[in-house]
Design a protein around this motif. Structure first.
Motif, PDB file in Angstrom:
ATOM      1  N   LEU A 160     -15.943  -3.330   3.912  1.00 25.32           N
ATOM      2  CA  LEU A 160     -15.874  -3.850   2.868  1.00 25.32           C
ATOM      3  C   LEU A 160     -16.522  -5.267   2.728  1.00 25.32           C
ATOM      4  N   ALA A 161     -16.254  -6.074   3.920  1.00 28.48           N
ATOM      5  CA  ALA A 161     -16.934  -7.582   3.932  1.00 28.48           C
ATOM      6  C   ALA A 161     -18.468  -7.453   3.867  1.00 28.48           C
ATOM      7  N   VAL A 194      -6.460  -2.085   2.390  1.00 29.80           N
ATOM      8  CA  VAL A 194      -7.408  -1.096   3.074  1.00 29.80           C
ATOM      9  C   VAL A 194      -6.584  -0.397   4.108  1.00 29.80           C
ATOM     10  N   ARG A 195      -5.619  -1.114   4.756  1.00 32.73           N
ATOM     11  CA  ARG A 195      -4.860  -0.287   5.877  1.00 32.73           C
ATOM     12  C   ARG A 195      -4.237   0.912   4.980  1.00 32.73           C
ATOM     13  N   ARG A 196      -3.703   0.767   3.763  1.00 35.16           N
ATOM     14  CA  ARG A 196      -3.029   1.824   3.103  1.00 35.16           C
ATOM     15  C   ARG A 196      -3.999   2.661   2.587  1.00 35.16           C
ATOM     16  N   GLY A 197      -5.224   2.500   2.779  1.00 34.55           N
ATOM     17  CA  GLY A 197      -6.339   3.298   2.188  1.00 34.55           C
ATOM     18  C   GLY A 197      -6.603   3.277   0.806  1.00 34.55           C
ATOM     19  N   ILE A 199      -8.841   1.518  -1.352  1.00 31.68           N
ATOM     20  CA  ILE A 199      -9.920   0.519  -1.284  1.00 31.68           C
ATOM     21  C   ILE A 199     -10.263   0.174  -2.560  1.00 31.68           C
ATOM     22  N   ALA A 200     -10.018   0.737  -3.560  1.00 28.60           N
ATOM     23  CA  ALA A 200     -10.448   0.351  -5.112  1.00 28.60           C
ATOM     24  C   ALA A 200      -9.309  -0.907  -5.411  1.00 28.60           C
ATOM     25  N   THR A 207     -11.677  -9.414  -5.765  1.00 32.39           N
ATOM     26  CA  THR A 207     -12.433 -10.076  -7.059  1.00 32.39           C
ATOM     27  C   THR A 207     -11.821 -11.409  -7.420  1.00 32.39           C
ATOM     28  N   ARG A 208     -10.374 -11.034  -7.527  1.00 37.71           N
ATOM     29  CA  ARG A 208      -9.497 -12.266  -8.186  1.00 37.71           C
ATOM     30  C   ARG A 208      -9.378 -13.261  -7.117  1.00 37.71           C
ATOM     31  N   GLU A 209      -9.276 -12.969  -6.053  1.00 38.01           N
ATOM     32  CA  GLU A 209      -9.115 -13.970  -4.894  1.00 38.01           C
ATOM     33  C   GLU A 209     -10.369 -14.682  -4.768  1.00 38.01           C
ATOM     34  N   LEU A 210     -11.743 -14.191  -5.043  1.00 43.65           N
ATOM     35  CA  LEU A 210     -12.751 -14.654  -4.893  1.00 43.65           C
ATOM     36  C   LEU A 210     -13.067 -15.602  -5.944  1.00 43.65           C
TER      37      LEU A 210
END
Length: 479
Positions: A160-161, A194-197, A199-200, A207-210
């Motif tokens: 993802l990164a 991501v740990r929960r699977g 991904i969306a 997006t919000r945090e960025l």
């Protein structure tokens, strides 16, 4: 002989030719790992295991049947010798050396020009563990421990990164701000999704945090970290975390290289050490550096030997930061009196000999003149005197003059907790002479009191103490 230190490197073998010499089970394992990298694998041997033959029939590898010949190395990037014949393995290594091709001889570090590490695979995150060929089984055991520590989702998080790298760099142009954002990314809500699977959901959260990070100016701060007396193992977990998050580290002269080695590799290390008679950086200069880097939005670590609040002037630095509106935090360290005494086998308190401890600094003549000598000369207590080497004769003479017996046990601990630690034992009357005889230098801690004699029998770290210590004074046991 010490083991050869290896330069850690991850090789991109995709589309590159690699030779494996040997046709048995070991060679089969090596080929399987190479195929995962996308390497073009050629295997040479007189006889081949069934799986190798099957891979060749499927077009995954090519085979050369026969005894090893040097021309097999033509156009290869590296070679792995995985035969059970020591002579063949040696021939492969020698031929590779002549042709300047990297070679690994399985289970023979002396013939190998590169080692194959134990691997923890969370692709694209890969962790490699090596003992430079000295102890492969130990490397495997360490790998197993790391495997349990690393969540399987780290691979997806790294991917993802990677997908977002360009957008993050474009929005956050300041390196420090970008690093802090990524640290939050890898430890916060995005990582949890991501740990929960999910991904969306992780991507929308990113997006919000960025967006928020792009409009929020970087806030600088300072963390006062006590580094302890030298042994990097005495640094606290919180101190280690601060070193790994720091943009700038202002460190004292006495902070050991082992502790500094734990800092993030791209942090700016600035020595601001002060030494008796030679002030490299004034306290005011240190204040100015703290302010400059914090106001620039940096995360600053003020790294001090021992503990910041025990003769470390940490209080003055916090007062300065508070007056200028800079956010700060304090991470305590193991102060020299505790660590050096422990590493010398000298308990600071003891039921039979000392019911209190006094911490004293004697870094200059002025500080000696202000000491309460009658109180310091009182019995049944332990004195831990910081920076006491230069004024050792005056300290011992002053204590004797104010009533402490010249036979009172005393110890000097030079470079306490470090591999070069030395302990000189004696008493108030003879310790100055013994210190001169052994050329004791700063940093050294002076311990005065009956407990100092216990260092002769309780020492456990580094070299045995120097000098004959008197027996502890016989005192009545406290009920």
């Amino acid at each position: 002989m010490s083991a050869v230190r290896l330069y850690p490197i991850f090789a991109d073998l995709a589309g590159r030719s690699v030779l494996v010499v040997g046709g048995g089970n070991v060679a089969e394992r090596k080929v399987a790992a190479l195929l995962e990298t996308g390497a073009i694998v050629c295997v040479g041997a007189p006889v081949f295991a069934q799986r190798l033959v099957a891979w060749a029939e499927n077009g995954r590898i090519s085979l050369i049947s026969g005894e090893f010949a040097e021309e097999w190395l033509d156009h290869q990037w590296l070679v792995i010798a995985a035969t059970s014949d020591a002579a063949v393995n040696a021939a492969v290594a020698a031929a590779a050396e002549r042709q300047r091709i990297w070679a690994n001889v399985v289970d023979d570090a002396t013939l190998s020009s590169f080692q194959v590490p134990a691997v923890i695979d969370r692709a694209p995150l890969v962790v490699a563990v090596s003992t430079s060929g000295a102890a492969p089984v130990l490397a495997r055991l360490v790998r197993e421990q790391i495997e349990r520590m690393l969540d399987p989702s780290l691979g997806a998080l790294a991917a993802l990164a990677d997908r977002w790298r360009g957008r993050i760099r474009g929005r956050l142009t300041d390196l420090g701000q970008r690093r802090r954002f990524l640290e939050r990314l890898f430890q916060g809500r995005v990582a949890e999704f991501v740990r929960r699977g999910q991904i969306a959901v992780a991507e929308s959260t990113l997006t919000r945090e960025l967006d928020d990070a792009a409009v929020t100016p970087a806030q600088g701060s300072v963390v006062l970290v006590g580094a302890g007396p030298g042994d990097a193992g005495l640094l606290t977990l919180k101190g280690l975390r601060a070193l790994n998050e720091a943009d700038v580290i202002l460190h004292d002269r006495l902070v050991s290289r082992d502790v500094l080695a734990l800092a993030r590799r791209d942090a700016d290390l600035i020595e601001v050490g002060k030494e008796a008679g030679t002030h490299h950086t004034t306290q005011e200069g240190i204040h100015a550096l703290l302010l400059e880097h914090a106001r620039a939005g940096k995360r600053v670590v003020r790294l001090k030997g021992g503990d910041s609040f025990v003769f470390g002037r940490g209080g003055e630095e916090l007062e300065f930061l508070h007056a200028h509106g800079i956010a700060f935090e304090v991470v305590p360290g193991v102060t020299a009196a505790l660590a050096c005494a422990a590493y010398a086998g000298i308990p600071l308190t003891h039921r039979d000999h000392a019911q209190s401890v006094r911490l004293v600094t004697a870094h200059c003549k002025a500080s000696l003149d202000t000491l309460d000598w009658p109180a310091l000369a009182t019995g049944r207590q332990t004195l831990a005197v910081y920076m006491g080497v230069a004024g050792l004769e005056r300290i011992c003479a002053g204590l004797i003059a104010h009533g402490r017996a010249g036979t009172t046990p005393a110890a000097l601990i030079e470079n306490g907790s470090r591999s070069e630690q030395r302990v000189v034992l004696g008493d108030l009357a003879n310790l100055p002479q013994r210190a001169r005889a052994h050329a004791v230098k700063s940093p050294a801690l002076l311990i005065v009191g009956e407990v100092a004699a216990l260092g002769a029998q309780l020492h456990w770290f580094a070299a045995a103490p120097l000098g004959d210590a008197p027996e502890p004074t016989a005192l009545p046991r406290v009920a």
